[in-house]
Design a protein around this motif. Structure first.
Motif, PDB file in Angstrom:
ATOM      1  N   ASP A 168      18.623  -9.052  -2.960  1.00 52.99           N
ATOM      2  CA  ASP A 168      19.975  -9.279  -2.348  1.00 52.99           C
ATOM      3  C   ASP A 168      19.862 -10.221  -1.067  1.00 52.99           C
ATOM      4  O   ASP A 168      20.664 -11.055  -1.050  1.00 52.99           O
ATOM      5  N   ARG A 169      19.020  -9.941   0.045  1.00 49.45           N
ATOM      6  CA  ARG A 169      18.993 -10.721   1.034  1.00 49.45           C
ATOM      7  C   ARG A 169      18.392 -12.131   0.859  1.00 49.45           C
ATOM      8  O   ARG A 169      18.964 -13.006   1.627  1.00 49.45           O
ATOM      9  N   LEU A 170      17.380 -12.371   0.094  1.00 45.36           N
ATOM     10  CA  LEU A 170      16.875 -13.368   0.065  1.00 45.36           C
ATOM     11  C   LEU A 170      17.387 -14.261  -1.371  1.00 45.36           C
ATOM     12  O   LEU A 170      16.894 -15.527  -1.528  1.00 45.36           O
ATOM     13  N   GLN A 171      18.032 -13.668  -2.151  1.00 47.72           N
ATOM     14  CA  GLN A 171      18.410 -14.235  -3.443  1.00 47.72           C
ATOM     15  C   GLN A 171      17.100 -14.645  -4.334  1.00 47.72           C
ATOM     16  O   GLN A 171      17.148 -15.773  -4.899  1.00 47.72           O
ATOM     17  N   TRP A 172      16.140 -13.586  -4.132  1.00 46.36           N
ATOM     18  CA  TRP A 172      14.893 -13.818  -5.128  1.00 46.36           C
ATOM     19  C   TRP A 172      15.015 -12.584  -5.908  1.00 46.36           C
ATOM     20  O   TRP A 172      15.128 -11.587  -5.725  1.00 46.36           O
ATOM     21  N   PRO A 173      14.532 -12.871  -7.276  1.00 48.10           N
ATOM     22  CA  PRO A 173      14.244 -11.801  -8.185  1.00 48.10           C
ATOM     23  C   PRO A 173      12.952 -11.148  -7.415  1.00 48.10           C
ATOM     24  O   PRO A 173      12.167 -11.969  -7.102  1.00 48.10           O
ATOM     25  N   SER A 174      12.986  -9.893  -7.414  1.00 47.93           N
ATOM     26  CA  SER A 174      11.908  -9.272  -6.802  1.00 47.93           C
ATOM     27  C   SER A 174      11.278  -7.846  -7.505  1.00 47.93           C
ATOM     28  O   SER A 174      12.133  -7.333  -8.235  1.00 47.93           O
ATOM     29  N   THR A 175      10.074  -7.587  -7.316  1.00 52.87           N
ATOM     30  CA  THR A 175       9.402  -6.320  -7.924  1.00 52.87           C
ATOM     31  C   THR A 175       8.444  -6.024  -6.994  1.00 52.87           C
ATOM     32  O   THR A 175       7.908  -6.826  -6.095  1.00 52.87           O
ATOM     33  N   ALA A 214       0.754  -1.456   0.025  1.00 51.33           N
ATOM     34  CA  ALA A 214      -0.171  -0.086  -0.212  1.00 51.33           C
ATOM     35  C   ALA A 214       0.870   1.209  -0.067  1.00 51.33           C
ATOM     36  O   ALA A 214       1.548   1.346   1.068  1.00 51.33           O
ATOM     37  N   GLY A 215       0.795   1.955  -1.039  1.00 46.67           N
ATOM     38  CA  GLY A 215       1.638   3.334  -1.164  1.00 46.67           C
ATOM     39  C   GLY A 215       2.180   3.663  -2.689  1.00 46.67           C
ATOM     40  O   GLY A 215       1.882   2.757  -3.468  1.00 46.67           O
ATOM     41  N   VAL A 216       2.817   4.602  -2.813  1.00 50.70           N
ATOM     42  CA  VAL A 216       3.395   4.936  -3.904  1.00 50.70           C
ATOM     43  C   VAL A 216       4.455   3.872  -4.446  1.00 50.70           C
ATOM     44  O   VAL A 216       5.450   3.930  -3.600  1.00 50.70           O
ATOM     45  N   VAL A 217       4.599   3.543  -5.515  1.00 51.84           N
ATOM     46  CA  VAL A 217       5.628   2.567  -6.020  1.00 51.84           C
ATOM     47  C   VAL A 217       6.497   3.396  -6.852  1.00 51.84           C
ATOM     48  O   VAL A 217       5.734   3.854  -7.882  1.00 51.84           O
ATOM     49  N   VAL A 218       7.904   3.249  -6.622  1.00 48.00           N
ATOM     50  CA  VAL A 218       8.610   4.056  -7.798  1.00 48.00           C
ATOM     51  C   VAL A 218       9.351   2.889  -8.636  1.00 48.00           C
ATOM     52  O   VAL A 218      10.038   1.988  -8.007  1.00 48.00           O
ATOM     53  N   ASP A 219       9.193   3.030  -9.994  1.00 50.93           N
ATOM     54  CA  ASP A 219       9.970   2.048 -10.787  1.00 50.93           C
ATOM     55  C   ASP A 219       9.528   0.588 -10.422  1.00 50.93           C
ATOM     56  O   ASP A 219      10.492  -0.210 -10.797  1.00 50.93           O
ATOM     57  N   HIS A 220       8.617   0.184  -9.896  1.00 50.45           N
ATOM     58  CA  HIS A 220       8.359  -1.187  -9.605  1.00 50.45           C
ATOM     59  C   HIS A 220       9.531  -1.806  -8.582  1.00 50.45           C
ATOM     60  O   HIS A 220       9.647  -2.848  -8.463  1.00 50.45           O
ATOM     61  N   LYS A 221      10.094  -0.734  -7.865  1.00 51.12           N
ATOM     62  CA  LYS A 221      11.450  -1.295  -7.068  1.00 51.12           C
ATOM     63  C   LYS A 221      11.410  -0.602  -5.611  1.00 51.12           C
ATOM     64  O   LYS A 221      11.598  -1.364  -4.640  1.00 51.12           O
ATOM     65  N   LEU A 222      10.724   0.227  -5.459  1.00 51.67           N
ATOM     66  CA  LEU A 222      10.721   0.903  -3.951  1.00 51.67           C
ATOM     67  C   LEU A 222       9.230   1.429  -3.577  1.00 51.67           C
ATOM     68  O   LEU A 222       8.707   2.273  -4.467  1.00 51.67           O
ATOM     69  N   CYS A 223       9.013   1.137  -2.450  1.00 51.40           N
ATOM     70  CA  CYS A 223       7.813   2.058  -1.800  1.00 51.40           C
ATOM     71  C   CYS A 223       7.993   2.358  -0.301  1.00 51.40           C
ATOM     72  O   CYS A 223       8.382   1.402   0.523  1.00 51.40           O
ATOM     73  N   ASP A 224       7.640   3.595   0.064  1.00 51.77           N
ATOM     74  CA  ASP A 224       7.487   4.038   1.289  1.00 51.77           C
ATOM     75  C   ASP A 224       5.833   3.710   1.665  1.00 51.77           C
ATOM     76  O   ASP A 224       4.983   4.585   1.210  1.00 51.77           O
ATOM     77  N   MET A 225       5.511   2.905   2.474  1.00 48.16           N
ATOM     78  CA  MET A 225       4.019   2.382   2.755  1.00 48.16           C
ATOM     79  C   MET A 225       3.382   3.603   3.232  1.00 48.16           C
ATOM     80  O   MET A 225       3.863   4.360   4.128  1.00 48.16           O
ATOM     81  N   THR A 226       2.213   3.607   2.963  1.00 51.92           N
ATOM     82  CA  THR A 226       1.446   4.673   2.924  1.00 51.92           C
ATOM     83  C   THR A 226       0.928   4.917   4.700  1.00 51.92           C
ATOM     84  O   THR A 226       1.247   5.910   5.270  1.00 51.92           O
ATOM     85  N   ASN A 227       0.521   3.819   5.283  1.00 48.17           N
ATOM     86  CA  ASN A 227      -0.168   3.940   6.630  1.00 48.17           C
ATOM     87  C   ASN A 227       0.890   3.507   7.603  1.00 48.17           C
ATOM     88  O   ASN A 227       0.268   2.960   8.792  1.00 48.17           O
TER      89      ASN A 227
END
Length: 157
Positions: A30-37, A5-18
């Motif tokens: 990096d931490r989990l060795q999973w490709p993530s979006t 929940a929040g504004v997502v930048v480039d499908h990479k980063l979000c500061d959650m709204t509430n």
């Protein structure tokens, strides 16, 4: 993918709204060795709506059906999630929105008093402050102070 929940930048980063959380797809990878979006939560819901078959829908108001008409998903909960779907080249594009953080458009004297009441608590009155989650508590508290809750009192008798 993480739907947050929040504004997502480039499908990479979000500061959650509430919440005071930050979701970073690169850090997760990096931490989990999973490709993530990262997707906005209602962007994910919008893509899910596209998978719902016509026979699994319920008509609220009759109208002409168009397979390429714009669509909207709304979700009142702790917040008021929103996304719009627009037809274009290659199919639908899902556009998430933080529209619930827009101003509450009060109509009539009672709603203007509600807006003023919420502003006295929050400093401003946005749609989310009166239509979901803590907003329902705001409405309840306002009605108690603005002449009571006659319908609730009548039911209690």
């Amino acid at each position: 993918a993480f739907a947050v929940a929040g504004v997502v930048v480039d499908h990479k980063l979000c500061d959650m709204t509430n919440l005071h959380w930050k979701v970073d797809a690169d850090e997760v990878a990096d931490r989990l060795q999973w490709p993530s979006t990262v997707l906005n939560d209602f962007e994910a819901v919008g893509y899910g709506v596209l998978a719902v078959s016509q026979e699994d829908t319920h008509v609220l108001h009759d109208g002409a059906f168009s397979a390429t008409a714009p669509k909207v998903v709304l979700g009142p909960g702790t917040g008021f999630g929103q996304a719009q779907l627009f037809w274009g080249e290659g199919g639908y594009t899902v556009m998430p929105s933080e529209g619930a953080h827009g101003d509450f458009g009060a109509r009539g004297a009672k709603q203007r008093r509600l807006s003023a009441f919420v502003e006295s608590r929050e400093g401003y009155c946005e749609l989310e402050h009166v239509c979901c989650g803590p907003g329902l508590e705001n409405i309840h508290d306002f009605l108690l102070r603005d002449g009571g809750l006659p319908e609730v009192e009548a039911q209690a008798r």
